[in-house]
Design a protein around this motif. Structure first.
Motif, PDB file in Angstrom:
ATOM      1  N   TRP A 230      -3.160   4.427 -10.322  1.00 26.87           N
ATOM      2  CA  TRP A 230      -3.268   3.031 -10.707  1.00 26.87           C
ATOM      3  C   TRP A 230      -4.583   2.714 -11.404  1.00 26.87           C
ATOM      4  O   TRP A 230      -4.808   1.587 -11.810  1.00 26.87           O
ATOM      5  CB  TRP A 230      -3.109   2.132  -9.484  1.00 26.87           C
ATOM      6  CG  TRP A 230      -1.793   2.278  -8.801  1.00 26.87           C
ATOM      7  CD1 TRP A 230      -1.552   2.823  -7.595  1.00 26.87           C
ATOM      8  CD2 TRP A 230      -0.509   1.888  -9.302  1.00 26.87           C
ATOM      9  NE1 TRP A 230      -0.220   2.804  -7.298  1.00 26.87           N
ATOM     10  CE2 TRP A 230       0.454   2.228  -8.325  1.00 26.87           C
ATOM     11  CE3 TRP A 230      -0.075   1.277 -10.484  1.00 26.87           C
ATOM     12  CZ2 TRP A 230       1.806   1.987  -8.493  1.00 26.87           C
ATOM     13  CZ3 TRP A 230       1.276   1.028 -10.641  1.00 26.87           C
ATOM     14  CH2 TRP A 230       2.203   1.385  -9.656  1.00 26.87           C
TER      15      TRP A 230
ATOM     16  N   GLU B 295       0.836  -1.210   0.000  1.00 21.44           N
ATOM     17  CA  GLU B 295       0.000   0.000   0.000  1.00 21.44           C
ATOM     18  C   GLU B 295       0.866   1.253   0.000  1.00 21.44           C
ATOM     19  O   GLU B 295       0.568   2.232  -0.696  1.00 21.44           O
ATOM     20  CB  GLU B 295      -0.931  -0.004   1.214  1.00 21.44           C
ATOM     21  CG  GLU B 295      -1.930  -1.150   1.247  1.00 21.44           C
ATOM     22  CD  GLU B 295      -3.055  -0.997   0.225  1.00 21.44           C
ATOM     23  OE1 GLU B 295      -3.107   0.058  -0.446  1.00 21.44           O
ATOM     24  OE2 GLU B 295      -3.861  -1.934   0.103  1.00 21.44           O
ATOM     25  N   ALA B 296       1.968   1.238   0.766  1.00 28.66           N
ATOM     26  CA  ALA B 296       2.849   2.405   0.830  1.00 28.66           C
ATOM     27  C   ALA B 296       3.533   2.649  -0.509  1.00 28.66           C
ATOM     28  O   ALA B 296       3.670   3.797  -0.951  1.00 28.66           O
ATOM     29  CB  ALA B 296       3.891   2.200   1.936  1.00 28.66           C
TER      30      ALA B 296
ATOM     31  N   ALA C  90       2.438   1.845  -3.429  1.00 33.89           N
ATOM     32  CA  ALA C  90       1.471   2.226  -4.460  1.00 33.89           C
ATOM     33  C   ALA C  90       0.799   3.557  -4.188  1.00 33.89           C
ATOM     34  O   ALA C  90       0.132   4.107  -5.070  1.00 33.89           O
ATOM     35  CB  ALA C  90       0.399   1.141  -4.588  1.00 33.89           C
ATOM     36  N   SER C  91       0.960   4.099  -2.970  1.00 36.50           N
ATOM     37  CA  SER C  91       0.286   5.347  -2.625  1.00 36.50           C
ATOM     38  C   SER C  91       0.806   6.500  -3.469  1.00 36.50           C
ATOM     39  O   SER C  91       2.001   6.599  -3.755  1.00 36.50           O
ATOM     40  CB  SER C  91       0.492   5.668  -1.140  1.00 36.50           C
ATOM     41  OG  SER C  91       1.864   5.878  -0.871  1.00 36.50           O
ATOM     42  N   GLY C  92      -0.088   7.359  -3.887  1.00 42.14           N
ATOM     43  CA  GLY C  92       0.288   8.522  -4.691  1.00 42.14           C
ATOM     44  C   GLY C  92       0.448   8.244  -6.158  1.00 42.14           C
ATOM     45  O   GLY C  92       0.735   9.147  -6.944  1.00 42.14           O
ATOM     46  N   SER C  93       0.266   6.988  -6.566  1.00 39.23           N
ATOM     47  CA  SER C  93       0.390   6.635  -7.982  1.00 39.23           C
ATOM     48  C   SER C  93      -0.998   6.466  -8.593  1.00 39.23           C
ATOM     49  O   SER C  93      -1.934   6.039  -7.928  1.00 39.23           O
ATOM     50  CB  SER C  93       1.187   5.333  -8.155  1.00 39.23           C
ATOM     51  OG  SER C  93       2.471   5.457  -7.592  1.00 39.23           O
TER      52      SER C  93
ATOM     53  N   ARG D  45      11.678   2.430  -3.581  1.00 39.56           N
ATOM     54  CA  ARG D  45      10.548   2.363  -2.652  1.00 39.56           C
ATOM     55  C   ARG D  45      10.836   1.462  -1.454  1.00 39.56           C
ATOM     56  O   ARG D  45       9.916   1.061  -0.746  1.00 39.56           O
ATOM     57  CB  ARG D  45       9.305   1.865  -3.412  1.00 39.56           C
ATOM     58  CG  ARG D  45       8.719   2.933  -4.302  1.00 39.56           C
ATOM     59  CD  ARG D  45       7.892   2.387  -5.447  1.00 39.56           C
ATOM     60  NE  ARG D  45       7.294   3.481  -6.199  1.00 39.56           N
ATOM     61  CZ  ARG D  45       7.964   4.237  -7.066  1.00 39.56           C
ATOM     62  NH1 ARG D  45       9.262   4.007  -7.271  1.00 39.56           N
ATOM     63  NH2 ARG D  45       7.366   5.223  -7.704  1.00 39.56           N
TER      64      ARG D  45
END
Length: 450
Positions: free
Chosen positions: A122, A114-115, A117-120, A338
């Motif tokens: 999707w 989750e961290a 993928a956050s801010g992307s 990441r």
């Protein structure tokens, strides 16, 4: 001869649940292949090169010289592991099945996912295109569901090639994981009136019922390379080394690591170096919106010469992320930035199968009934592995499916990052409905205009 009854082999083939259909000799019970099972018959032995077939012991030496399993001379375009990527110490990390992980370990992985993928962005847009060359086939009432499923995907892929202005003459289409070559077959149909259309089909497996052998048109050249993408040096393929012709990479359901191998094969210089500047192309328009057509007169023009052919773009349908491998993966830097490494990548690959392995709420389907959302791509079946009881009790089927798709997008995000570093604008889109196939994501790329 009229009235003659031919005797069939008496060997029962367990895998096919029937008797062998081969004709036997006079006063024989078994065909030559299955005579080894006949009591007292010691003439047939298992082939030492391939245990799947037998050979007469007296003819062994002669057979070994022509057996299809024998080691063959390497073609001129074979360079061992040229597209394999660099190995590192992280590869030695022992892979752990999800079912063997503790609940705390799995929840830690989910937090990292989750961290990362956050801010992307999707959320993928739907862009279901088609091409007129397949209209008659799609309208044929005799076509079954399986045939229509593949035709719809091929039609949309051709539609996207056209929207990106890649479907034209004077170029070479490289179909990775070509199989029977049906995608190239339809490209040939769409470009019958174009000049200098070359179709290069790359497939490592022996394939029956190939369609490229049926095309003998003088204006279109088919060539099949029987080689693993991992060892393919495109700059040494005679067709590409003898003439300067730009490339377009294509593929329909390019399994797991094969996508990464194909990206390296297309975009990295011979020898695996990435030090060379991006391959610049002029007058490239950005991908057009759904259903729109390309601007007339615009075309891709190769830029300065380089050690290999220039690349106009690529259109590849993705699948089987659970078969990806850290060594071959092109997005290692994307993961490392990441705080993720080989261990997390391996876990996310395994978790990606949750998106397509037919997970569903308990008691939603009757025992033995095939769920409507279960993946039906015969050659690319996603295999779900046993889950941890701690995780199964805390995550619903819908949530596991969401996590699986998030794993896929994170892995694909590394591929987009790789393309950007090579000077390409990469996109991920839903090119077909998930009712046709759950593996409905298309990776497209054209050179950046900046």
């Amino acid at each position: 001869m009229a009235g003659c009854v031919l005797e069939r082999c008496s060997f029962f083939v367990q895998k096919k649940n029937r008797f062998c259909k081969m004709i036997v000799g006079k006063e024989k019970r078994f065909c030559g292949e299955h005579a080894v099972v006949e009591e007292g018959n010691s003439r047939r032995i298992v082939c030492p090169l391939d245990p799947k077939h037998t050979v007469n012991a007296d003819d062994l030496e002669k057979h070994l010289k022509k057996c299809n399993a024998r080691e063959k001379p390497k073609p001129v375009y074979y360079t061992e592991n040229i597209n394999a990527g660099s190995s590192d110490e992280d590869e030695s990390i022992q892979q752990v099945c999800l079912s063997e992980r503790s609940g705390a370990d799995l929840h830690s992985l989910l937090a990292k996912l989750e961290a990362a993928a956050s801010g992307s962005a999707w959320e993928l847009q739907d862009s279901f295109l088609s091409h007129p060359v397949l209209q008659d086939e799609l309208a044929d009432p005799k076509k079954g569901d399986s045939a229509l499923k593949h035709l719809k995907q091929q039609s949309s892929i051709l539609g996207h090639l056209e929207a990106l202005q890649l479907l034209a003459g004077r170029r070479c289409f490289v179909e990775f994981g070509a199989g029977r070559g049906k995608l190239s077959h339809w490209i040939h149909g769409a470009l019958k009136n174009c000049e200098e259309v070359h179709l290069l089909l790359v497939e490592r497996s022996t394939t029956r019922f190939k369609v490229d052998g049926k095309h003998q048109d003088p204006g279109v050249q088919f060539e099949r390379l029987h080689i693993d993408i991992q060892h393919l040096d495109l700059s040494k393929v005679p067709l590409l080394s003898q003439k300067t012709i730009p490339l377009v990479g294509i593929g329909k359901h390019l399994c797991g690591a094969a996508t990464d191998l194909a990206l390296r094969c297309l975009l990295e210089t011979p020898g695996g170096s990435t030090a060379e500047p991006p391959h610049k192309l002029l007058k490239i328009s950005p991908p057009t919106p759904q259903g729109s057509s390309a601007a007339p007169g615009s075309s891709a023009v190769p830029g300065p010469d380089r050690s290999g052919p220039s690349v106009l773009g690529l259109v590849v349908a993705l699948c089987c992320h659970h078969r990806c491998e850290w060594r071959h993966y092109v997005g290692k830097e994307f993961f490392l930035q990441r705080g993720l490494g080989a261990a997390e990548f391996s876990a996310f690959c395994r978790m990606s199968s949750w998106a397509t392995c037919g997970l569903r709420r308990a008691n939603q389907a009757h025992p033995g009934q095939r769920p409507t959302n279960e993946r039906d791509d015969d050659d690319h079946e996603a295999v779900g592995e046993p889950q941890s009881e701690n995780l199964t009790s805390s995550l619903s089927a819908a949530e596991r499916e969401r996590v699986g798709r998030l794993c896929k997008r994170l892995i694909d995000g590394g591929r987009i990052d790789f393309l950007q570093k090579k000077g390409f604008d990469g996109r991920l889109i839903h090119y077909i409905s998930n009712q046709v196939t759950l593996e409905n994501v298309l990776l497209t790329a054209v050179p950046s205009r900046s």
